[in-house]
Scaffold this active site. Structure first.
Site, mmCIF file in Angstrom:
data_model
loop_
_atom_site.group_PDB
_atom_site.id
_atom_site.type_symbol
_atom_site.label_atom_id
_atom_site.label_comp_id
_atom_site.label_asym_id
_atom_site.label_seq_id
_atom_site.Cartn_x
_atom_site.Cartn_y
_atom_site.Cartn_z
ATOM 1 N N SER A 129 60.956 53.956 26.890
ATOM 2 C CA SER A 129 61.461 54.669 25.708
ATOM 3 C C SER A 129 60.409 55.441 24.929
ATOM 4 O O SER A 129 60.759 56.158 23.981
ATOM 5 C CB SER A 129 62.175 53.694 24.776
ATOM 6 N N LYS A 155 60.810 59.154 24.201
ATOM 7 C CA LYS A 155 61.446 59.703 23.003
ATOM 8 C C LYS A 155 60.436 60.393 22.094
ATOM 9 O O LYS A 155 60.823 61.160 21.201
ATOM 10 C CB LYS A 155 62.200 58.596 22.263
ATOM 11 N N SER A 197 65.433 52.931 18.991
ATOM 12 C CA SER A 197 65.299 53.333 20.394
ATOM 13 C C SER A 197 66.665 53.572 21.020
ATOM 14 O O SER A 197 66.988 53.059 22.091
ATOM 15 C CB SER A 197 64.525 52.263 21.191
#
Length: 468
Positions: A107, A110, A285
């Site tokens: 993640s 991102k 997230s």
């Protein structure tokens, strides 16, 4: 503070010095039982503790950082490991290990999505979900614009703060006097597959993702207020069925279709501004938000609103800003794909750029000399820093730095990344001397329950490092 005694009778009889005294309910003696009220305490004077990093903090040295990190870096729980540490003020790389090696980002991908969104989109951008007239008099068309934050909660408080309410669509439709009995769901705002390469079907019931469609309710969660609730495999049709139910229609009369060009609008609602959705995406997230925001970037930059188009748009936006994307391979904009690859060098560079001291450039009066390009870029990316979770306090870092590595609690701010084969941590920290250090730490080939404490120890060591 009032101190009272409960009573179930109307008059209290008290014997005082042989005489009978009647104390009535409206007298102070009855209410307080003879007690006195202490004077209020003196006002408490606040002493704010949050302040900018000092401009005269001693600069850290590569040797100082290497010496401080030696023990933490030797931990075998890091597995296949790459990382970078940078002095944000000077942009100097203080330590690195395999910084150009493409690693599974999970993640922390991102970070790229957020940077591209800040560069390509206005922070107040909203996404519209609307209902238009169908091609037949008995039809209404629910047209998804790419917002997964619509909620059907009765109190309007869904999973996403400030998300639009289905109830508002229903109220507008009723006010328009619609007599439709069929709901058509138009998802053509998005193109291509609804699941990316490297995603697992088990991630849908596992709660990590829903198929990416142009309209959803609470991100496709079956339990709307639960972060990792199982998701539906048909989020757009489910949104149409819920709209039908709220209108008192038969949910079996919901089907996929397309709105006619120029169809009359009957109702509409809008998402929260981009700045709020980016924060929710980063702190929690949220993979669905990352994918839908990726498609917003695609639309704004002339790319197809699909997985491939969103990745291409993100890459083009970052390259235009001067970032080196050599080694980057992405199949989504959330980092859920196990086939994604990003070098630590790029992740750290983005955060370090956002954290650069812009000096007086951020407050330069109108009409003075224009900012250099680097200062403009830093100012544009700076909001990202406030979107990062706080160690031991918020979002995906709330449960970390609590029992282990507690010295970093409240100081480390970072985007987390977790897959079964990877754990990553990218962010910044103020060291003991008051210097801002950015970092990208990437562990592959170890289960997260093993590698995460090892990553946390590195960032915590940076906090307690007098690295000058």
């Amino acid at each position: 503070m009032w101190i009272g005694f409960g009573a179930t009778f109307g008059v209290l009889l008290i014997a005082v010095a042989g005489a009978l005294v009647v104390v009535q309910p409206w007298t102070p003696e009855f209410r307080h039982g003879g007690l006195t009220i202490a004077a209020p305490p003196p006002p408490v004077k606040p002493f704010p503790q949050v302040a900018p990093a000092p401009s005269n903090a001693p600069a850290p040295s590569p040797a100082g950082v290497a010496a401080a990190l030696g023990g933490a870096l030797a931990n075998p729980d890091l597995g296949t490991f790459a990382g970078v540490v940078t002095d944000a003020d000077s942009g100097t790389t203080l330590w690195s290990q395999d910084p150009g090696t493409p690693m599974i980002p999970s993640s922390t991908a991102k970070i790229l999505t957020t940077a591209a969104a800040l560069l390509a989109l206005p922070q107040d951008q909203r996404v519209t979900t609307k209902v238009v007239a169908g091609t037949a008099p008995n039809e209404l068309v629910l047209v998804g614009g790419g917002d997964p934050t619509l909620t059907a909660q009765a109190d309007g408080k869904g999973y996403y703060p400030k998300g639009p309410r289905l109830a508002d669509l229903v109220a507008q439709i009723k006010l328009a006097g619609s007599t439709a009995d069929t709901i058509v769901v138009d998802t053509t705002a998005f193109a291509g597959p609804t699941m990316a390469k490297g995603w697992e079907d088990s991630d849908i019931p596992g709660g990590s993702i829903a198929p990416i469609e142009a309209v959803m309710i609470d991100g496709g969660r079956i339990e709307p207020l639960v972060e990792y609730s199982p998701r539906t495999s048909t989020p757009a049709l489910d949104a149409g069925r819920r709209l039908a139910t709220e209108l008192g229609l038969d949910p079996s009369r919901v089907r996929a279709g397309k709105a006619a060009p120029g169809a009359a609008e009957v109702a509409s609602v809008q998402s929260a501004p981009l700045r709020d959705r980016l924060r929710d995406m980063m702190v929690y997230s949220d993979n669905v938000l990352a994918e839908t925001i990726g498609r917003e970037i695609a639309v704004a930059t002339g790319h197809e609103p699909s997985f491939g188009g969103a990745v291409a748009a993100m890459a083009a936006t970052l390259e235009k800003a001067g970032f080196d994307l050599n080694g980057v391979v992405m199949h989504d904009t959330s980092g859920l794909s196990t086939d994604d690859r990003i070098p630590a060098r790029l992740l750290d560079k983005i955060v370090a750029t956002a954290a650069q001291s812009a000096g007086d450039a951020l407050t330069r009066p109108t009409g003075t000399k224009a900012r250099p390009a680097g200062e403009k870029l830093a100012a544009t990316l700076a909001p990202m820093l406030d979107d990062l979770p706080v160690a031991g306090a918020t979002g995906s870092l709330a449960s970390r730095y609590v029992t282990q590595n507690r010295g970093g609690a409240g100081w480390v701010r970072a985007k987390t990344g977790t897959l079964s084969v990877a754990s990553t941590l990218v962010g910044y920290v103020l060291d003991r001397d008051g210097r801002v250090l950015t970092f990208a730490l990437m562990s592959n080939d170890r289960p997260p329950e093993v590698s995460r404490p090892a990553l946390d120890a590195i960032a915590g060591t940076l906090r307690n490092c007098g690295c000058s």
